[in-house]
Enzyme design. Structure first.
Site, PDB file in Angstrom:
ATOM      1  N   GLY A 104      67.960 -11.744  24.913  1.00 34.14           N
ATOM      2  CA  GLY A 104      68.641 -12.999  24.586  1.00 34.14           C
ATOM      3  C   GLY A 104      69.087 -13.836  25.767  1.00 34.14           C
ATOM      4  O   GLY A 104      69.981 -14.672  25.640  1.00 34.14           O
ATOM      5  N   SER A 105      68.429 -13.664  26.917  1.00 29.40           N
ATOM      6  CA  SER A 105      68.893 -14.449  28.066  1.00 29.40           C
ATOM      7  C   SER A 105      68.595 -15.942  27.899  1.00 29.40           C
ATOM      8  O   SER A 105      69.363 -16.787  28.361  1.00 29.40           O
ATOM      9  CB  SER A 105      68.287 -13.916  29.369  1.00 29.40           C
ATOM     10  N   ASN A 106      67.510 -16.289  27.214  1.00 28.88           N
ATOM     11  CA  ASN A 106      67.241 -17.712  26.945  1.00 28.88           C
ATOM     12  C   ASN A 106      68.244 -18.267  25.930  1.00 28.88           C
ATOM     13  O   ASN A 106      68.708 -19.401  26.055  1.00 28.88           O
ATOM     14  CB  ASN A 106      65.809 -17.909  26.442  1.00 28.88           C
ATOM     15  N   LEU A 123      59.474 -12.341  18.531  1.00 28.98           N
ATOM     16  CA  LEU A 123      58.156 -11.733  18.683  1.00 28.98           C
ATOM     17  C   LEU A 123      57.253 -11.844  17.459  1.00 28.98           C
ATOM     18  O   LEU A 123      56.055 -11.620  17.541  1.00 28.98           O
ATOM     19  CB  LEU A 123      58.310 -10.261  19.071  1.00 28.98           C
ATOM     20  N   LYS A 124      57.832 -12.180  16.303  1.00 35.09           N
ATOM     21  CA  LYS A 124      57.003 -12.240  15.100  1.00 35.09           C
ATOM     22  C   LYS A 124      56.488 -13.652  14.878  1.00 35.09           C
ATOM     23  O   LYS A 124      56.992 -14.614  15.446  1.00 35.09           O
ATOM     24  CB  LYS A 124      57.838 -11.796  13.895  1.00 35.09           C
ATOM     25  N   ASN A 177      59.033 -23.349  20.935  1.00 36.15           N
ATOM     26  CA  ASN A 177      58.963 -21.982  21.462  1.00 36.15           C
ATOM     27  C   ASN A 177      58.898 -22.046  22.985  1.00 36.15           C
ATOM     28  O   ASN A 177      58.317 -22.961  23.548  1.00 36.15           O
ATOM     29  CB  ASN A 177      57.686 -21.307  20.931  1.00 36.15           C
ATOM     30  N   HIS A 197      57.386 -20.122  26.218  1.00 35.68           N
ATOM     31  CA  HIS A 197      56.375 -19.133  26.574  1.00 35.68           C
ATOM     32  C   HIS A 197      56.409 -18.927  28.087  1.00 35.68           C
ATOM     33  O   HIS A 197      56.425 -19.912  28.837  1.00 35.68           O
ATOM     34  CB  HIS A 197      54.984 -19.616  26.125  1.00 35.68           C
ATOM     35  N   ASP A 246      51.130 -19.786  20.038  1.00 43.05           N
ATOM     36  CA  ASP A 246      51.119 -20.465  21.362  1.00 43.05           C
ATOM     37  C   ASP A 246      50.156 -21.651  21.439  1.00 43.05           C
ATOM     38  O   ASP A 246      49.634 -21.967  22.506  1.00 43.05           O
ATOM     39  CB  ASP A 246      50.752 -19.456  22.482  1.00 43.05           C
ATOM     40  N   GLU A 304      62.562 -20.545  32.973  1.00 46.40           N
ATOM     41  CA  GLU A 304      62.753 -20.655  31.518  1.00 46.40           C
ATOM     42  C   GLU A 304      64.174 -21.088  31.197  1.00 46.40           C
ATOM     43  O   GLU A 304      64.400 -21.921  30.317  1.00 46.40           O
ATOM     44  CB  GLU A 304      62.488 -19.305  30.844  1.00 46.40           C
TER      45      GLU A 304
HETATM   46  C1  GRF Z   1      61.119 -14.652  27.666  1.00 48.17           C
HETATM   47  O1  GRF Z   1      60.334 -14.446  28.798  1.00 48.17           O
HETATM   48  C2  GRF Z   1      60.423 -15.566  26.704  1.00 48.17           C
HETATM   49  O2  GRF Z   1      59.687 -16.567  27.311  1.00 48.17           O
HETATM   50  C3  GRF Z   1      59.492 -14.629  26.007  1.00 48.17           C
HETATM   51  O3  GRF Z   1      60.225 -13.440  25.850  1.00 48.17           O
HETATM   52  C4  GRF Z   1      61.242 -13.365  26.852  1.00 48.17           C
HETATM   53  C5  GRF Z   1      62.545 -13.278  26.145  1.00 48.17           C
HETATM   54  O4  GRF Z   1      63.609 -13.036  27.007  1.00 48.17           O
HETATM   55  N1  GRF Z   1      58.937 -15.230  24.822  1.00 48.17           N
HETATM   56  P1  GRF Z   1      65.095 -13.209  26.506  1.00 48.17           P
HETATM   57  O5  GRF Z   1      65.264 -12.400  25.241  1.00 48.17           O
HETATM   58  O6  GRF Z   1      65.333 -14.671  26.279  1.00 48.17           O
HETATM   59  O7  GRF Z   1      65.942 -12.670  27.619  1.00 48.17           O
END
Ligand code: GRF
Length: 204
Positions: free
Chosen positions: A12-14, A89-90, A106, A108, A149, A178
């Site tokens: 969940g860092s994003n 991921l789904k 999304n 990527h 994607d 990101e």
């Molecule tokens: C990120 O690299 C994102 O681009 C990819 O999965 C990773 C998720 O990282 N789809 P986080 O859960 O946001 O830390």
């Protein structure tokens, strides 16, 4: 104010980067719901800490999980304007993509249209980039359509990887990008500065 739902599967860092950008006033929006296919993950902890409701979803019948069939209903219930896939991921069901056309984005961790598609997630992407000997990677934020994607690209940022020694090093560099790029795009969308003109996405 823009109402966002974030879909997550991992640390969940994003998601945290979006939470931070909203908390600091950079993005004028609110996150009204989090959706996850996991029982436990870092992103759920972040949602709990920020008192954001979490909906666990599964395409199979699973106790404690909502069915994929009710995703749209839940999004409507929270008056969601924008769906953000941040490490989810789904595959999003086609019906949701149709209902939320050009309202799902999304992130990527590579420069699409290279190194994308089914199976290209997480370290798989960075390993493929490393093994290709590419000298540049980066991050892409794109609209989601029915193919993995594949949707139109909103924004990209390149990262120099000419001197990396491992896929992990690529992951680390790209992740930093990101965390900038995803909040940047959400901010632009919240300000009405993302437009689709003649099949191209224009960011003003
Ligand atoms: C990120 O690299 C994102 O681009 C990819 O999965 C990773 C998720 O990282 N789809 P986080 O859960 O946001 O830390």
């Amino acid at each position: 104010m823009l109402k966002i739902a974030v879909f997550v599967s991992g640390r969940g860092s994003n998601f945290q980067a979006i939470v931070d950008a909203i908390a600091s006033g950079i993005i004028k929006a609110q996150i009204n719901a989090v959706f996850t296919d996991k029982d436990l993950c870092g992103a759920i902890e972040i949602a709990d800490k920020n008192l954001i409701p979490v909906y666990k979803i599964s395409n199979l019948e699973k106790p404690g999980f909502y069915s994929y069939n009710v995703i749209t209903e839940l999004l409507y219930k929270h008056s969601i304007d924008l769906v953000v896939l941040a490490g989810f991921l789904k595959k999003i069901p086609d019906s949701v993509v149709e209902e939320y056309k050009n309202k799902i984005i999304n992130i990527h961790p590579a420069l699409l249209p290279s190194f994308g598609g089914a199976g290209m997630y997480g370290m798989n992407v960075h390993r493929a980039v490393f093994n290709s000997s590419a000298k540049i990677s980066g991050a892409t934020v794109h609209f989601v359509d029915k193919v993995y994607d594949n949707g139109r690209i909103i924004a990209q940022e390149a990262v120099d990887i000419s001197d990396v020694k491992s896929p992990e090093e690529i992951a680390e560099r790209v992740l930093k990008t990101e965390h900038r790029l995803l909040p940047f795009v959400i901010k632009k969308i919240s300000e009405g500065k993302v437009e689709i003109i003649d099949n191209r996405v224009i960011v003003h």
